[in-house]
Design a protein around this motif. Structure first.
Motif, PDB file in Angstrom:
ATOM      1  N   VAL A 163       9.384   2.984  -5.187  1.00  0.00           N
ATOM      2  CA  VAL A 163       8.071   3.373  -5.731  1.00  0.00           C
ATOM      3  C   VAL A 163       7.076   2.220  -5.823  1.00  0.00           C
ATOM      4  CG1 VAL A 163       9.130   5.233  -7.064  1.00  0.00           C
ATOM      5  CG2 VAL A 163       8.787   2.993  -8.143  1.00  0.00           C
TER       6      VAL A 163
ATOM      7  N   THR B 144       0.836  -1.196   0.000  1.00  0.00           N
ATOM      8  CA  THR B 144       0.000   0.000   0.000  1.00  0.00           C
ATOM      9  C   THR B 144       0.878   1.257   0.000  1.00  0.00           C
ATOM     10  OG1 THR B 144      -0.044   0.153   2.413  1.00  0.00           O
ATOM     11  CG2 THR B 144      -1.727  -1.236   1.369  1.00  0.00           C
ATOM     12  N   GLU B 145       0.269   2.389  -0.327  1.00  0.00           N
ATOM     13  CA  GLU B 145       1.000   3.660  -0.291  1.00  0.00           C
ATOM     14  C   GLU B 145       1.522   3.938   1.119  1.00  0.00           C
ATOM     15  OE1 GLU B 145       1.828   5.662  -2.844  1.00  0.00           O
ATOM     16  OE2 GLU B 145       0.968   4.128  -4.166  1.00  0.00           O
ATOM     17  N   SER B 146       0.729   3.577   2.120  1.00  0.00           N
ATOM     18  CA  SER B 146       1.157   3.813   3.505  1.00  0.00           C
ATOM     19  C   SER B 146       2.406   3.003   3.837  1.00  0.00           C
ATOM     20  CB  SER B 146       0.030   3.429   4.475  1.00  0.00           C
ATOM     21  OG  SER B 146      -1.089   4.247   4.282  1.00  0.00           O
TER      22      SER B 146
ATOM     23  N   LEU C 161       4.668   1.954   1.714  1.00  0.00           N
ATOM     24  CA  LEU C 161       5.803   2.457   0.932  1.00  0.00           C
ATOM     25  C   LEU C 161       6.410   3.724   1.531  1.00  0.00           C
ATOM     26  CD1 LEU C 161       4.685   1.789  -2.757  1.00  0.00           C
ATOM     27  CD2 LEU C 161       6.743   0.907  -1.651  1.00  0.00           C
ATOM     28  N   LYS C 162       5.680   4.400   2.412  1.00  0.00           N
ATOM     29  CA  LYS C 162       6.233   5.592   3.061  1.00  0.00           C
ATOM     30  C   LYS C 162       7.464   5.256   3.900  1.00  0.00           C
ATOM     31  CE  LYS C 162       1.980   8.333   3.283  1.00  0.00           C
ATOM     32  NZ  LYS C 162       0.896   8.844   4.169  1.00  0.00           N
TER      33      LYS C 162
END
Length: 341
Positions: free
Chosen positions: A131, A120-122, A124-125
């Protein structure tokens, strides 16, 4: 032939698992292991023991998938048994991350590991330089436990373990009916295979018990693999490099790359350098061969050249090697019957 005597050369994860598999699947066999290196001095002891497949250019994908699936199923069953602690096998979850979106977003082994999904984008933080990523659960084999556990199973089935170097396969003629060659990089000299070459791997084994998730850069060059006894930080892939001495610059580079992915590793302690030579070739050599000398015949099964992927496919290739041994036993029985006639 009432009892077929089989000698397995090599006591890394491939050799020991092949010996166990033969003794478990072929009742009329007695199996001995012969090697001049045993745990903790094998290449397998340096490896992290993660079940994440390595690609073999000359091996069909369907076969690589089969080997991995069979290995995963075998070890998953062990993790769900009372043997899990002694065998040193445990589940581990984590992330495989990429600096650019990979051409293949779903590898061939995605359906074998547990819970494979896109990160998830979270998530990947946590990795601002990356990316794209994949999250999944797989297994880790602790060689320091797993190899002695396999060896114990060989002895329990009546097999013997001999500490000696085999210089020529014909040394075993007369004492054994079939030889299983699992000598890894040793096959270069033992059977003259010039396709096999070393890929030097240097890793660091550190104490960092707070690290619970694995992190693997998609190129396979940088990885953090938490285990029961330590965390493995890697690594290097140096083709045709035979140097077994730790390189201080390699260690500094490994630490810098791993710190970038997991800054808390600055607090790791008891850092130990380890080096192993991966027995690499374009494809695993898994085949039977009849050697002939002075009118004598020596049946051989080759099972070597697993490179960086030995742990990930070891049971699958052991099953195939055992099948080849069965075929040779059938041939030997036919030859013996004809000789009697």
């Amino acid at each position: 032939m009432d009892m077929t005597k089989v000698a397995v050369i090599g006591a890394g994860v491939v050799g020991l698992s092949t010996a166990v598999c033969i003794s478990e699947s072929i009742p009329q066999c007695s199996v001995d292991v012969i090697s001049d290196k045993f745990t903790p001095d094998t290449t397998s002891d340096v490896a992290a023991g993660m079940l994440i497949p390595h690609a073999y250019p000359d091996t069909p994908i369907h076969l690589q998938k089969q080997w991995f699936q069979e290995t995963f199923d075998r070890l998953f069953a062990i993790t769900n048994s009372s043997e899990a602690i002694d065998a040193g096998i445990h589940l581990v979850s984590g992330w495989q991350i990429y600096r650019s979106v990979p051409h293949q977003k779903r590898p061939f082994w995605a359906d074998t590991v547990l819970g494979f999904r896109k990160m998830t984008e979270s998530e990947l933080k946590k990795f601002p330089q990356h990316v794209f990523g994949q999250a999944f659960t797989t297994m880790k084999c602790e060689a320091i436990s797993y190899l002695p556990w396999l060896e114990k199973r060989i002895r329990a089935s009546g097999g013997q373990v001999h500490d000696r170097k085999v210089e020529d396969l014909w040394e075993l003629y007369g004492s054994y009916d079939i030889v299983a060659n699992c000598s890894g990089l040793g096959s270069r000299d033992l059977v003259g295979d010039l396709q096999i070459f070393p890929v030097r791997g240097q890793v660091l084994k550190v104490q960092a018990p707070w690290v619970k998730h694995f992190i693997r850069d998609g190129d396979g060059q940088t990885y953090i693999y938490p285990g029961v006894f330590n965390v493995t930080l890697g690594g290097t892939r140096q083709k045709d490099d035979w140097n077994l001495s730790p390189d201080p610059q390699n260690s500094r580079d490994i630490l810098a790359k791993c710190w970038a992915l997991e800054p808390s590793l600055h607090g790791a302690w008891d850092i130990k350098e380890k080096v192993g030579l991966r027995p690499s070739r374009p494809g695993v050599r898994l085949q039977k061969e009849i050697l002939v000398q002075d009118g004598h015949r020596l049946p051989v099964v080759h099972n070597y050249g697993h490179g960086a992927g030995g742990f990930a496919v070891h049971w699958g290739t052991a099953l195939q090697a055992s099948q080849l041994v069965k075929e040779l036993i059938t041939s030997l029985k036919i030859s013996t019957s004809r000789a009697k006639l």
